[in-house]
Design an enzyme around this catalytic site. Sequence first.
Site, mmCIF file in Angstrom:
data_model
loop_
_atom_site.group_PDB
_atom_site.id
_atom_site.type_symbol
_atom_site.label_atom_id
_atom_site.label_comp_id
_atom_site.label_asym_id
_atom_site.label_seq_id
_atom_site.Cartn_x
_atom_site.Cartn_y
_atom_site.Cartn_z
ATOM 1 N N LYS A 84 0.853 -1.197 0.000
ATOM 2 C CA LYS A 84 0.000 0.000 0.000
ATOM 3 C C LYS A 84 0.887 1.244 0.000
ATOM 4 C CE LYS A 84 -4.303 0.646 2.472
ATOM 5 N NZ LYS A 84 -4.794 0.573 3.844
HETATM 6 C C1 E4P Z 1 -8.126 0.988 3.951
HETATM 7 O O1 E4P Z 1 -7.396 0.624 3.065
HETATM 8 C C2 E4P Z 1 -8.057 2.343 4.546
HETATM 9 O O2 E4P Z 1 -6.806 2.567 5.132
HETATM 10 C C3 E4P Z 1 -9.178 2.496 5.557
HETATM 11 O O3 E4P Z 1 -10.388 2.053 4.976
HETATM 12 C C4 E4P Z 1 -9.307 3.916 6.087
HETATM 13 O O4 E4P Z 1 -10.466 3.979 6.889
HETATM 14 P P1 E4P Z 1 -10.762 5.203 7.869
HETATM 15 O O5 E4P Z 1 -11.060 6.411 7.063
HETATM 16 O O6 E4P Z 1 -11.972 4.747 8.662
HETATM 17 O O7 E4P Z 1 -9.553 5.377 8.752
#
Ligand code: E4P
Length: 219
Positions: A84
């Site tokens: 990521k």
């Molecule tokens: C997933 O890949 C993201 O990091 C995550 O969904 C972020 O979610 P949030 O906005 O609730 O922190």
Amino acid sequence: MKLFLDTADVDEIRTVARWGVLDGVTTNPTLYAKVGGASYDDVLKEICTITDGPVSAEVIADDVEGMLREGRHFAGLADNIVVKVPMTELGLEAISRFRAEGIRTNCTLIFTANQGLLAAKAGASLLSPFVGRLDDINEDGLTVIRELAEIIRFHELDAEVLAASVRHPRHVTEAALAGAHVATLPYKVFQQMVRHPLTDRGIEQFKKDWAAAQAAART
Ligand code: E4P
């Protein structure tokens, strides 16, 4: 549509895997901080024993060489790791380099269709617009999902739109209708999707009626 679990909690992952509906997992530093204990590497390796689907592991470095070093390390932990990488100029460069090395990436922190288009062109296999965080600032997260999904399909780009930052079950339905290939959900949202008060009431009523029928049959 694929459903990923947005967590680093292996108990949650085991539970949803048992339901037979788990297609992958996304983690990030915040989610890892919530579980603590084991090293990030150990948590990722354990998750990869539970699911064969893509497991996203997020880099912390913000320079290209640092991202490449961390990402190559994650990719070496298991075959199904996806690295990521944040949507920045250097992030795009890292994505492009990972692509050349055959390492799959998930471009994170996407808030516009144009950012998603750039990530797809750089070679990210997953594009993660943050629906909930856009809604939080009075914008429409689902519009980004719809626009980006259309762009990807229309131009036949080799990437999938992953609806991230999902807050509630309605987001999942709307993301599916908007053409997202994947949604990543907190465990709570998976549970909310299962439950309906009429389902609970129906089960209760069937049990009562069954017991009454059994009692009547015995008399
Ligand atoms: C997933 O890949 C993201 O990091 C995550 O969904 C972020 O979610 P949030 O906005 O609730 O922190």
